[in-house]
Scaffold this motif. Structure first.
Motif, PDB file in Angstrom:
ATOM      1  N   SER A 236       0.829  -1.206   0.000  1.00 26.20           N
ATOM      2  CA  SER A 236       0.000   0.000   0.000  1.00 26.20           C
ATOM      3  C   SER A 236       0.867   1.262   0.000  1.00 26.20           C
ATOM      4  O   SER A 236       0.522   2.257  -0.646  1.00 26.20           O
TER       5      SER A 236
ATOM      6  N   ALA B 185       2.176   1.740  -3.506  1.00 18.44           N
ATOM      7  CA  ALA B 185       1.107   2.256  -4.365  1.00 18.44           C
ATOM      8  C   ALA B 185       0.869   3.737  -4.110  1.00 18.44           C
ATOM      9  O   ALA B 185       0.660   4.518  -5.045  1.00 18.44           O
ATOM     10  N   LEU B 186       0.915   4.160  -2.842  1.00 17.16           N
ATOM     11  CA  LEU B 186       0.713   5.570  -2.515  1.00 17.16           C
ATOM     12  C   LEU B 186       1.822   6.445  -3.087  1.00 17.16           C
ATOM     13  O   LEU B 186       1.562   7.519  -3.629  1.00 17.16           O
TER      14      LEU B 186
ATOM     15  N   LEU C  69       1.304   6.544  -6.929  1.00 19.59           N
ATOM     16  CA  LEU C  69       0.168   7.400  -7.284  1.00 19.59           C
ATOM     17  C   LEU C  69       0.511   8.870  -7.058  1.00 19.59           C
ATOM     18  O   LEU C  69       0.284   9.718  -7.922  1.00 19.59           O
TER      19      LEU C  69
ATOM     20  N   GLY D 209       2.963  10.121  -9.635  1.00 19.72           N
ATOM     21  CA  GLY D 209       2.294  10.384 -10.912  1.00 19.72           C
ATOM     22  C   GLY D 209       1.574  11.719 -10.904  1.00 19.72           C
ATOM     23  O   GLY D 209       1.675  12.499 -11.856  1.00 19.72           O
ATOM     24  N   VAL D 210       0.885  12.007  -9.815  1.00 15.08           N
ATOM     25  CA  VAL D 210       0.176  13.287  -9.688  1.00 15.08           C
ATOM     26  C   VAL D 210       1.182  14.443  -9.695  1.00 15.08           C
ATOM     27  O   VAL D 210       0.998  15.440 -10.399  1.00 15.08           O
TER      28      VAL D 210
ATOM     29  N   ALA E 279       2.245   9.406   0.168  1.00 13.42           N
ATOM     30  CA  ALA E 279       1.583   9.909  -1.032  1.00 13.42           C
ATOM     31  C   ALA E 279       1.903  11.381  -1.304  1.00 13.42           C
ATOM     32  O   ALA E 279       2.175  11.752  -2.440  1.00 13.42           O
TER      33      ALA E 279
ATOM     34  N   GLY F  75       5.682  11.171  -2.603  1.00 12.44           N
ATOM     35  CA  GLY F  75       5.118  10.981  -3.938  1.00 12.44           C
ATOM     36  C   GLY F  75       4.879  12.276  -4.690  1.00 12.44           C
ATOM     37  O   GLY F  75       5.574  12.572  -5.658  1.00 12.44           O
TER      38      GLY F  75
END
Length: 127
Positions: A4, A7-8, A11, A14-15, A70, A74
């Motif tokens: 998880s 994935a965060l 994601l 990408g943003v 995230a 991220g």
């Protein structure tokens, strides 16, 4: 490391990369200066300074939760672009603009540190 968390980060990255791309498309360079890179790095430095204090995140503890994985790692990692700043500096230098290259990189580093500090101070309720 949890799936998880991976994935965060993916994601969020990408943003952040899409945000960087969008700013790059919207903000033109002028006078041989890539203004979009400056805007991206300075706003990213401010955001990480502000959010890290607001949410009590230490430099060694910025992985694991939604906010840390995230957003900080991220989104802001994908948004800011240190490597592009370095490449821009090399290109300026190779084009014979050594003084401009020096001001460009030193200026961004100094301003980035200053706005990260300002963001942190604002999050503490100061300034």
């Amino acid at each position: 490391m949890l799936l998880s968390d991976v994935a965060l980060v993916a994601l969020g990255g990408g943003v952040g990369s899409l945000l960087r791309w969008g700013v790059g498309k919207l903000v033109p360079g002028s006078g041989g200066i890539p203004w979009s890179t400056i805007i991206i790095n300075i706003t990213g430095a401010f955001a990480i300074g502000y959010l890290s204090v607001l949410f009590s995140v230490e430099w060694h503890d910025r992985y694991g939760s939604f906010l840390k994985s995230a957003i900080l790692t991220g989104v802001l990692g994908g948004y800011t672009t240190f490597s592009t700043m370095e490449l821009d500096t090399v290109k300026m230098f190779r084009a014979g603009n050594a003084v401009k290259a020096a001001f460009y990189i030193i200026g961004q580093l100094a301003l980035g540190v200053a706005v990260a500090g300002l963001g942190a101070e604002l999050a503490r309720g100061g300034a």
